[in-house]
Enzyme design. Structure first.
Site, PDB file in Angstrom:
ATOM      1  N   LYS A  66      47.145  16.104  35.050  1.00 18.44           N
ATOM      2  CA  LYS A  66      46.996  17.624  35.175  1.00 18.44           C
ATOM      3  C   LYS A  66      46.304  18.006  33.747  1.00 18.44           C
ATOM      4  O   LYS A  66      46.732  17.392  32.816  1.00 18.44           O
ATOM      5  CB  LYS A  66      48.306  18.520  35.377  1.00 18.44           C
ATOM      6  CG  LYS A  66      48.039  19.845  35.431  1.00 18.44           C
ATOM      7  CD  LYS A  66      49.367  20.377  35.617  1.00 18.44           C
ATOM      8  CE  LYS A  66      49.479  22.302  35.645  1.00 18.44           C
ATOM      9  NZ  LYS A  66      50.776  22.886  35.922  1.00 18.44           N
TER      10      LYS A  66
ATOM     11  N   SER B 133      50.957  26.058  39.447  1.00 20.32           N
ATOM     12  CA  SER B 133      49.772  25.778  39.015  1.00 20.32           C
ATOM     13  C   SER B 133      49.299  24.570  39.108  1.00 20.32           C
ATOM     14  O   SER B 133      48.005  24.305  38.880  1.00 20.32           O
ATOM     15  CB  SER B 133      49.785  26.133  37.387  1.00 20.32           C
ATOM     16  OG  SER B 133      50.885  25.353  36.885  1.00 20.32           O
TER      17      SER B 133
ATOM     18  N   SER C 227      55.813  25.097  39.614  1.00 24.48           N
ATOM     19  CA  SER C 227      54.492  24.680  39.661  1.00 24.48           C
ATOM     20  C   SER C 227      54.166  23.448  40.066  1.00 24.48           C
ATOM     21  O   SER C 227      52.938  22.704  40.365  1.00 24.48           O
ATOM     22  CB  SER C 227      53.843  24.882  38.263  1.00 24.48           C
ATOM     23  OG  SER C 227      53.697  26.170  38.081  1.00 24.48           O
TER      24      SER C 227
END
Length: 487
Positions: free
Chosen positions: A77, A152, A176
């Site tokens: 990420k 996210s 997330s």
């Protein structure tokens, strides 16, 4: 067929038998990204040259020194710093920022012999539940490209679901990792706060953030968590607690397991299809020998309000470092220092980030601190005590990961409250600091649904044992989206 339909164990067998090389696996990832990412839009930056160079170096390591994840590709990420590879947190304000060191989790991936493929898209600074808040692109759900992948860590989940990479790392502040794992039909674990080092994770809300693994199976997830977990001298909040061999007890046996089902997790707002999928999952657990009883977590209804006050307050403090002076985007044509700050932050941050900074700054201000921030901290304590009380009599808490299946892109963009409510079932876990996993438990109109299993502090072992038993008794994890080759 793609190689990434295989588990970590099967991929290792193929390497050991000479069926393919580490470079072949690395090239497979880049090949699938080239083929699919125009549709999925998961990757922000790729590291092909270094990845192939790394694959060549790893081939020289003797077989006897190779661990269970050795030579396997992974996506990271974009809020986890990677030396020499752009890290933007999907924000314009960090465009062009090249870190000079690796996050502890990235270093641990290297120690395990894994190959970093590239950086994955996200909601800007991890603020969002749909991946629509990225400054660069909107990642799409591989099961239906008209739908969001969650957020996210939406791209971390989507890249695994699409078979672009077999593993990824995400971060979880209020759901997330788990919510996108549910939306994309993969396995996502939010470890206990302090189980995994946050050194090198760009902070959103420091008392809530936690790095965790996303994979296609529970076994692989357990392997990856073991690789990245552990105390870190660079992170004072990381816990000096031994890291178990998580896969040792994955035998499918959960006889006598005590399962709690909070009535609040199946209450109003949870769709009927989600409710039915959870009831079916509970029947499976009962069939495997677990006892299931209803409980109450009475303060859960306050979690959403408390979370957005606390997370936004911490964000307003953490994001003050992005000012146009030290790194990333800098506004031009300004007349003085104050104007530089204002213009850089106004143009560099997206709308959602600015909204949360303002909310946090207001909550921390002298006139409102006691009424909002202090009150939210008190509510957080009550929520933690609710979980502690339930865990006195039960081994795990089970419920849905998200109240509905994934929603369409742009469907909730202008409805802030609906967007925030998507995390209503995951947020309390972060406030309590306990671990939780999301695993696939059904489908609705072709979109995956997620089962959330919550455990005691530092008891990821029992969560994995429960998740594995359920996974082996069902076949949801074996299904793949049509976007996969041959479908």
């Amino acid at each position: 067929m793609t190689l990434f339909e295989r588990s970590a164990r099967e991929l290792q067998e193929g390497l050991h038998n000479g069926e393919y090389t580490i470079a072949d696996l690395t090239n497979e990832a880049f090949s699938r990204i080239e083929k699919l990412d125009g549709d999925v839009q998961a990757f922000l930056a790729l590291d092909k040259e270094k990845a192939l160079q790394r694959a060549e170096e790893l081939e020289t390591i003797p077989t006897g020194e190779r661990g269970p994840l050795f030579g396997l590709p992974i996506g990271v990420k974009d809020n986890i710093v990677t030396e020499g590879l752009e890290t933007t947190c999907a924000s314009k304000i960090l465009k062009g920022f090249i870190p000079i060191y690796d996050a502890t989790v990235v270093k641990k991936l290297r120690d395990a012999g894994m190959v970093t493929i590239g950086k994955l898209n996200m909601d800007e600074f991890a603020m969002g539940s749909s991946n629509e808040n990225s400054a660069y692109k909107t990642t799409r759900n591989p099961w239906n490209l008209d739908y969001v992948p969650g957020g996210s860590s939406g791209a971390s989940a989507a890249s695994v679901a699409a078979g672009e990479v077999p593993f990824s790392l995400g971060s979880d502040t209020g759901g997330s990792i788990r919510q996108p794992a549910a939306y994309c039909g993969v396995v996502g674990m939010k470890p206990t706060y302090g189980r995994v080092s946050r050194f090198g994770l760009v902070a959103y809300a420091s008392s809530l953030d936690q790095v965790g693994p996303i994979t296609r199976t529970v076994y692989d997830n357990a392997l990856l968590l073991e690789a990245i977990a552990g105390v870190d001298p660079n992170d004072s909040t990381s816990a000096n607690v031994p890291v178990p061999n998580y896969v040792a007890n994955l035998n499918g046996d959960i006889k006598g397991l005590r399962v709690a089902v909070p009535k609040e997790f199946l209450a109003e707002g949870v769709s009927e299809e989600v409710r039915q999928s959870i009831k079916s999952a509970l029947d499976v657990l009962k069939g495997l020998g677990a006892t299931v009883e209803e409980v109450s977590l009475p303060h859960s209804k306050y979690a959403l309000a408390a979370y957005y006050i606390l997370a936004s307050s911490e964000a307003s403090s953490n994001l003050s470092r992005f000012d146009g002076i030290r790194y990333g985007f800098r506004a031009e044509g300004v007349k003085n220092l104050m104007e530089l700050y204002k213009e850089t932050r106004a143009k560099g941050f997206g709308e959602e980030v600015k909204l949360r900074i303002m909310l946090g700054t207001y909550s921390l201000s002298a006139g409102t601190y006691d009424a909002y921030y202090k009150k939210a901290q008190q509510v957080r304590t009550l929520i933690k005590e609710d979980y502690d009380k339930v865990f006195e009599n039960y081994d795990v808490i089970v419920g849905p990961t998200a109240p509905t299946a994934a929603f369409k892109i742009n469907q909730n963009t202008h409805d802030q409250l609906t967007m925030y409510a998507n995390d209503i079932l995951t947020i309390p876990i972060n406030l309590a600091g306990v671990p939780a996993i999301s695993i696939p438990c059904g489908f609705h109109e072709g979109l995956p649904l997620g089962l959330q299993i919550i455990g005691k502090h530092f008891d990821e072992e029992t969560i994995y044992r429960t998740a594995y038993a359920y996974e082996q008794a069902t076949d949801f994890h074996k299904q793949t989206p049509q976007i996969w080759e041959g479908k």
